[in-house]
Design an enzyme around this catalytic site. Structure first.
Site, PDB file in Angstrom:
ATOM      1  N   ASP A   1       0.104  -7.467   1.239  1.00 34.11           N
ATOM      2  CA  ASP A   1       0.552  -6.094   1.470  1.00 34.11           C
ATOM      3  C   ASP A   1       2.072  -6.001   1.485  1.00 34.11           C
ATOM      4  O   ASP A   1       2.656  -5.317   2.329  1.00 34.11           O
ATOM      5  CB  ASP A   1      -0.037  -5.538   2.774  1.00 34.11           C
ATOM      6  CG  ASP A   1       0.110  -4.018   2.863  1.00 34.11           C
ATOM      7  OD1 ASP A   1       0.261  -3.385   1.800  1.00 34.11           O
ATOM      8  OD2 ASP A   1       0.090  -3.484   3.983  1.00 34.11           O
TER       9      ASP A   1
ATOM     10  N   SER B   1       4.808   2.201   7.879  1.00 33.92           N
ATOM     11  CA  SER B   1       4.433   1.121   6.960  1.00 33.92           C
ATOM     12  C   SER B   1       5.626   0.637   6.156  1.00 33.92           C
ATOM     13  O   SER B   1       6.312   1.424   5.505  1.00 33.92           O
ATOM     14  CB  SER B   1       3.356   1.616   5.988  1.00 33.92           C
ATOM     15  OG  SER B   1       2.143   1.857   6.630  1.00 33.92           O
TER      16      SER B   1
ATOM     17  N   HIS C   1       0.815  -1.217   0.000  1.00 32.28           N
ATOM     18  CA  HIS C   1       0.000   0.000   0.000  1.00 32.28           C
ATOM     19  C   HIS C   1       0.847   1.264   0.000  1.00 32.28           C
ATOM     20  O   HIS C   1       0.358   2.351  -0.306  1.00 32.28           O
ATOM     21  CB  HIS C   1      -0.999   0.002   1.172  1.00 32.28           C
ATOM     22  CG  HIS C   1      -0.417   0.282   2.521  1.00 32.28           C
ATOM     23  ND1 HIS C   1      -0.090  -0.699   3.425  1.00 32.28           N
ATOM     24  CD2 HIS C   1      -0.118   1.450   3.131  1.00 32.28           C
ATOM     25  CE1 HIS C   1       0.370  -0.159   4.537  1.00 32.28           C
ATOM     26  NE2 HIS C   1       0.370   1.151   4.384  1.00 32.28           N
TER      27      HIS C   1
END
Length: 513
Positions: free
Chosen positions: A164, A239, A134
């Site tokens: 992901d 992230s 993402h």
């Protein structure tokens, strides 16, 4: 980190992400490592460390910030939606909202440039960087910022939305400092972990905590991942960053947080190293991840369902529907079949079944042990390759628009006072609207009385009952026979296959005494 929803039975909150995912894959040219090159490694201190400084000093050069320029869809009127929403419900404005919706549907999609931040880490000296899918979604430009401040352009190698994960490669030749994947199996709940990354754009940030739990499932959005839960503070921008053990091995890739505020509340989730290594190796080799596909809707065989079916000590996945033209249909799998094992490996629920099937090689024959009408049998299935969006494939022919609950059959029905429900045979218009096959039968719920078993179980008019305890119910008499059979077998519940829109699922209903 991605936003996600957790079921009401567990937690309901928001998880937040740094950015978005790339759409094109490029298979890299693998470079040979230089002689003597080694990943960063340190000697773990015994007991609780007085400081994490030595660990962080060693691994920090391999941790990077990931700056991304991407494209996002936007509508002509999209920026005004929030303003107009505050007036919804005022008299005379519903027609306006309907016209506005139609106008937006007719608009030519437009895009705008968006900038976002994430984290990553080198896993090879020639410049391969692991991050979250993402973070680099729809990226048009990717830039890696080293711990010493150097900015290096990078390109996407491959991305896997379902786990992901993504891999990018810097465009300048190395060598670069890099770290290696360890194993999350070597750490226990309560062991120290250290997370590094780029929270809120503050590159080179470190935080420490413990492994809070492992094996966390976060719902349908992450069907292939059992996350590590850590309490080392991670925030937006973390992230794709690494979580280390005290030996400097990467034991997880930070992906999501659970937070009602948008900031860290000590509940973060990392993709386990074993899965991350498996996926990234595949991305480096092939640029994409290919997964096996069966073409079924499945659910857990719960104790409640097993009781209604009169089976004991059985674990597996219950098939709710079979997609037309799918490998499952060609092999002869049917609704109500219970998948017990795949190639001899037992399954325990729908999640384990999904993951086993995903690991199968497309276009190969595989043995599925199933339970059908209480009898065990084996079926050979040539699995296909999972489509990019299986939900876009209609489970049955026609692809009709789904019908909403509250659209009852026009056929007169019969009231069953003991159940507090009126049932009518499903008409052809309803069958077509629900996308069911020609010849499919069922009963439409046309009325639910207050405080009856159906009302207490949450049923609404418009829901279609396709089967009762695995038996088709083309008429109310057929439904009553299924109830009588269950009573005769001293069962307290009956399992109903229900159709809501174009989704088939199961629910039990108590048999009145």
């Amino acid at each position: 980190m991605n936003k996600f929803g957790v079921s009401a039975q567990t937690l309901v909150a928001a998880a937040f992400g740094a950015a978005i995912m790339g759409s094109a894959f490029a298979v890299p040219k693998l470079l040979a490592p230089e002689a003597g090159a080694q990943p960063i490694a340190i000697q773990a201190p015994p007991g609780a460390p007085l400081s994490f400084a030595d660990l962080i000093e060693k691994v920090e050069p391999a941790v990077v910030s990931v700056n991304v320029v991407s494209t996002q869809d936007m509508s002509e009127l999209g920026d005004m939606d929030q303003f107009f929403e505050q007036f919804r419900g005022m008299p005379g404005l519903e027609d306006f909202f309907e016209q506005r919706r139609e106008q937006q549907e007719q608009e030519t999609p437009r895009t705008r440039e968006a900038r976002s931040l994430g984290s990553g880490f080198f896993i090879s000296q020639d410049g391969l960087v692991v991050t979250n899918n993402h973070v680099v979604e729809r990226a048009t430009q990717i830039q890696i910022v080293m711990s010493d401040g150097r900015e290096i352009d990078a390109e996407l190698v491959g991305a896997d939305p379902l786990t992901d994960l993504a891999v990018v490669r810097v465009k300048e030749p190395g060598p670069y400092p890099y770290v290696k994947f360890g194993t999350s199996k070597d750490i226990r709940k309560g062991d120290w972990v250290v997370a590094l990354g780029n929270p809120f754009g503050l590159g080179g940030s470190a935080s420490a905590g413990i492994l809070s739990a492992d094996g966390r499932e976060l719902g349908a959005g992450s069907p292939y991942t059992d996350f590590l839960q850590i309490d080392a503070p991670i925030n937006r921008g973390n992230s794709g960053g690494p979580t280390f053990d005290l030996k400097g091995n990467v034991i997880g890739v930070n992906s999501q947080i659970l937070s009602p505020t948008g900031g860290s509340v000590g509940i973060g989730f990392a993709i386990p190293a074993e899965l991350a290594k498996e996926v990234t190796d595949t991305l480096i080799q092939n640029g994409r991840v290919s997964r096996g596909w069966l073409g079924v809707q499945i659910g857990d065989l719960t104790p409640e369902f097993a009781e209604a079916l009169g089976i004991e000590d059985v674990k597996g996945a219950l098939i709710a529907d079979v997609t037309t033209g799918s490998p499952a249909e060609r092999a002869g799998l049917k609704r109500n079949d219970i998948i017990l094992s795949v190639n001899g490996q037992k399954v325990t629920d729908s999640t384990s079944t999904t993951r086993l099937v995903a690991k199968l090689i497309a276009n190969t024959q595989n043995k599925f042990d199933i339970l059908r009408d209480g009898k065990a049998q084996s079926i050979n299935v040539m699995v296909g390759e999972r489509p990019a969006d299986p939900n876009a494939i209609s489970p049955v022919p026609g692809g009709a628009n789904p019908a909403e609950p509250g659209t009852p059959s026009a056929v007169p029905g019969k009231m069953l006072p003991d159940f507090g429900v009126r049932l009518s045979p499903m008409d052809d218009a309803t069958r077509i609207a629900l996308g069911l096959r020609t010849g499919d039968t069922g009963l439409a719920i046309t009325e639910v009385t207050k405080d009856g078993p159906f009302e207490e179980a949450g049923f609404e008019p418009g829901i279609i009952i396709l089967e009762a305890n695995g038996r088709p119910v083309p008429s109310v008499d057929a439904f009553e026979r299924a109830i009588a059979e269950a009573k005769a077998a001293n069962r307290s519940k009956v399992l109903l296959a229900l159709r809501v829109g174009q989704i088939t699922n199961y629910r039990t209903i108590d048999i009145p005494k």
